[in-house]
Design a protein around this motif. Structure first.
Motif, mmCIF file in Angstrom:
data_model
loop_
_atom_site.group_PDB
_atom_site.id
_atom_site.type_symbol
_atom_site.label_atom_id
_atom_site.label_comp_id
_atom_site.label_asym_id
_atom_site.label_seq_id
_atom_site.Cartn_x
_atom_site.Cartn_y
_atom_site.Cartn_z
ATOM 1 N N SER A 296 1.920 -33.331 22.469
ATOM 2 C CA SER A 296 2.740 -32.640 21.484
ATOM 3 C C SER A 296 3.405 -33.609 20.514
ATOM 4 C CB SER A 296 3.816 -31.783 22.168
ATOM 5 O OG SER A 296 4.443 -30.937 21.234
ATOM 6 N N ALA A 297 2.707 -34.691 20.164
ATOM 7 C CA ALA A 297 3.281 -35.731 19.325
ATOM 8 C C ALA A 297 2.686 -35.691 17.921
ATOM 9 C CB ALA A 297 3.036 -37.103 19.941
ATOM 10 N N GLY A 298 3.567 -35.692 16.927
ATOM 11 C CA GLY A 298 3.107 -35.729 15.558
ATOM 12 C C GLY A 298 2.490 -34.423 15.110
ATOM 13 N N PRO A 299 1.877 -34.448 13.925
ATOM 14 C CA PRO A 299 1.299 -33.220 13.379
ATOM 15 C C PRO A 299 0.058 -32.779 14.141
ATOM 16 C CG PRO A 299 0.735 -35.093 11.995
ATOM 17 C CD PRO A 299 1.710 -35.600 13.014
ATOM 18 N N MET A 300 -0.246 -31.482 14.048
ATOM 19 C CA MET A 300 -1.417 -30.940 14.731
ATOM 20 C C MET A 300 -2.705 -31.476 14.113
ATOM 21 S SD MET A 300 -2.419 -26.911 15.105
ATOM 22 C CE MET A 300 -3.915 -26.340 15.923
ATOM 23 N N ARG A 301 -2.735 -31.549 12.792
ATOM 24 C CA ARG A 301 -3.957 -31.945 12.093
ATOM 25 C C ARG A 301 -3.936 -33.423 11.732
ATOM 26 N NH1 ARG A 301 -7.226 -27.714 13.203
ATOM 27 N NH2 ARG A 301 -6.173 -25.752 12.770
ATOM 28 N N PRO A 302 -5.107 -34.052 11.625
ATOM 29 C CA PRO A 302 -5.153 -35.446 11.193
ATOM 30 C C PRO A 302 -4.596 -35.599 9.787
ATOM 31 C CG PRO A 302 -7.261 -34.748 12.114
ATOM 32 C CD PRO A 302 -6.435 -33.506 11.945
ATOM 33 N N THR A 303 -3.994 -36.751 9.545
ATOM 34 C CA THR A 303 -3.476 -37.021 8.220
ATOM 35 C C THR A 303 -4.610 -37.227 7.228
ATOM 36 O OG1 THR A 303 -2.147 -38.505 6.880
ATOM 37 C CG2 THR A 303 -3.317 -39.500 8.722
ATOM 38 N N ALA A 304 -4.394 -36.774 6.036
ATOM 39 C CA ALA A 304 -5.388 -36.982 4.975
ATOM 40 C C ALA A 304 -4.891 -38.015 3.982
ATOM 41 C CB ALA A 304 -5.661 -35.663 4.256
ATOM 42 N N GLU A 305 -3.811 -38.733 4.323
ATOM 43 C CA GLU A 305 -3.227 -39.679 3.387
ATOM 44 C C GLU A 305 -4.101 -40.924 3.290
ATOM 45 O OE1 GLU A 305 1.090 -41.701 2.385
ATOM 46 O OE2 GLU A 305 0.849 -40.386 4.104
ATOM 47 N N PRO A 306 -4.657 -41.213 2.128
ATOM 48 C CA PRO A 306 -5.554 -42.359 2.002
ATOM 49 C C PRO A 306 -4.815 -43.677 2.179
ATOM 50 C CG PRO A 306 -5.053 -41.434 -0.160
ATOM 51 C CD PRO A 306 -4.476 -40.491 0.857
ATOM 52 N N GLY A 307 -5.507 -44.630 2.790
ATOM 53 C CA GLY A 307 -4.937 -45.959 2.937
ATOM 54 C C GLY A 307 -4.054 -46.136 4.152
ATOM 55 N N TYR A 308 -3.855 -45.078 4.946
ATOM 56 C CA TYR A 308 -3.006 -45.159 6.121
ATOM 57 C C TYR A 308 -3.769 -44.725 7.369
ATOM 58 C CZ TYR A 308 1.234 -46.069 3.448
ATOM 59 O OH TYR A 308 2.174 -46.654 2.640
ATOM 60 N N VAL A 309 -3.340 -45.260 8.496
ATOM 61 C CA VAL A 309 -3.930 -44.913 9.786
ATOM 62 C C VAL A 309 -2.807 -44.569 10.754
ATOM 63 C CG1 VAL A 309 -5.959 -46.351 9.409
ATOM 64 C CG2 VAL A 309 -3.939 -47.326 10.535
ATOM 65 N N PRO A 310 -3.097 -43.823 11.819
ATOM 66 C CA PRO A 310 -2.022 -43.386 12.728
ATOM 67 C C PRO A 310 -1.562 -44.473 13.691
ATOM 68 C CG PRO A 310 -4.125 -42.538 13.478
ATOM 69 C CD PRO A 310 -4.391 -43.187 12.153
ATOM 70 N N ILE A 311 -0.278 -44.428 14.011
ATOM 71 C CA ILE A 311 0.257 -45.179 15.148
ATOM 72 C C ILE A 311 0.117 -44.261 16.355
ATOM 73 C CG2 ILE A 311 2.300 -46.260 16.150
ATOM 74 C CD1 ILE A 311 3.269 -46.779 13.282
ATOM 75 N N ILE A 312 -0.787 -44.589 17.256
ATOM 76 C CA ILE A 312 -1.178 -43.643 18.294
ATOM 77 C C ILE A 312 -0.367 -43.762 19.580
ATOM 78 C CG2 ILE A 312 -3.520 -43.432 17.407
ATOM 79 C CD1 ILE A 312 -4.419 -45.277 19.710
#
Length: 214
Positions: A66-82
């Motif tokens: 239940s961490a962060g948004p449900m959907r993957p980010t679409a923000e270009p140039g960034y990656v998730p801190i998992i």
């Protein structure tokens, strides 16, 4: 949504599958296994969460914890801190825990859109990465290669744990010793995958580049 089975059901319905059986058939899963995961009769691992998340188009960190948004980010140039690493001497990665779960960091030099980051917590990785640093690796899920031996890498073992360890040869082929920065060495582990660390960003700079997800 406050439980893993509920989130799994939500993801399945959002993908357009009216029943658990329909989803299981579509992706080739065992009907009983999937139904047990969705109704809460059987827990599922983070590895299985990644499989379900990929099928339903959601983030595995959200599905599992239940961490962060449900959907993957679409923000270009960034990656998730998992997740976080170094909060204990075993080098175990704690997926999507704490306030930084779901946050983003810029793709490191030479990185790709498969890059992900871990945030270091505590001082058990001192000498490699200090408290608050970011550790990047390419999330490609490939077997260990000879050039990883002797280096600190990110690995997943067959017990579903993801670890940051120094990779050493085990007692025989297919087995590896995993040396901790602080803590005991784990001997003769079986690995599902291993990944080189591609960048380490010091704490001061990490604080400046992390972007929170609302």
């Amino acid at each position: 949504m406050d439980s893993r089975p509920q989130r799994l059901r939500e993801a399945r319905i959002a993908k357009g599958f009216e029943t658990a059986a329909a989803a299981a058939d579509a992706f080739g899963w065992n009907r009983n296994t999937y139904a047990s995961n969705e109704n809460g009769n059987a827990a599922f691992s983070y590895r299985r969460a990644k499989e379900y998340a990929a099928a339903f188009g959601v983030r595995p960190e959200w599905l599992y914890d239940s961490a962060g948004p449900m959907r993957p980010t679409a923000e270009p140039g960034y990656v998730p801190i998992i997740g976080r690493v170094g909060a204990n001497p075993d080098g175990v990665v704690l997926f999507a825990t704490g306030q930084d779960a779901g946050d983003l960091a810029p793709i490191p030099p030479g990185g790709t859109d498969k890059a992900v980051a871990l945030r270091v917590v505590g001082h058990s990785m001192r000498g490699i990465a200090d408290d608050g640093a970011l550790i990047y690796f390419e999330d490609q899920r490939t077997p260990p290669t000879p050039d990883m031996l002797g280096h600190v890498v990110v690995v997943e073992v067959d017990t579903d744990e993801v670890l940051v360890k120094r990779l050493l040869r085990g007692s025989r082929g297919g087995l590896f010793d995993l040396e901790s920065v602080a803590g005991p060495t784990r001997h003769d582990a079986r690995l599902r995958w291993a990944a080189h660390i591609t960048a380490i960003i010091p704490p001061y700079q990490a604080r400046r580049i992390i972007r929170g997800v609302a």
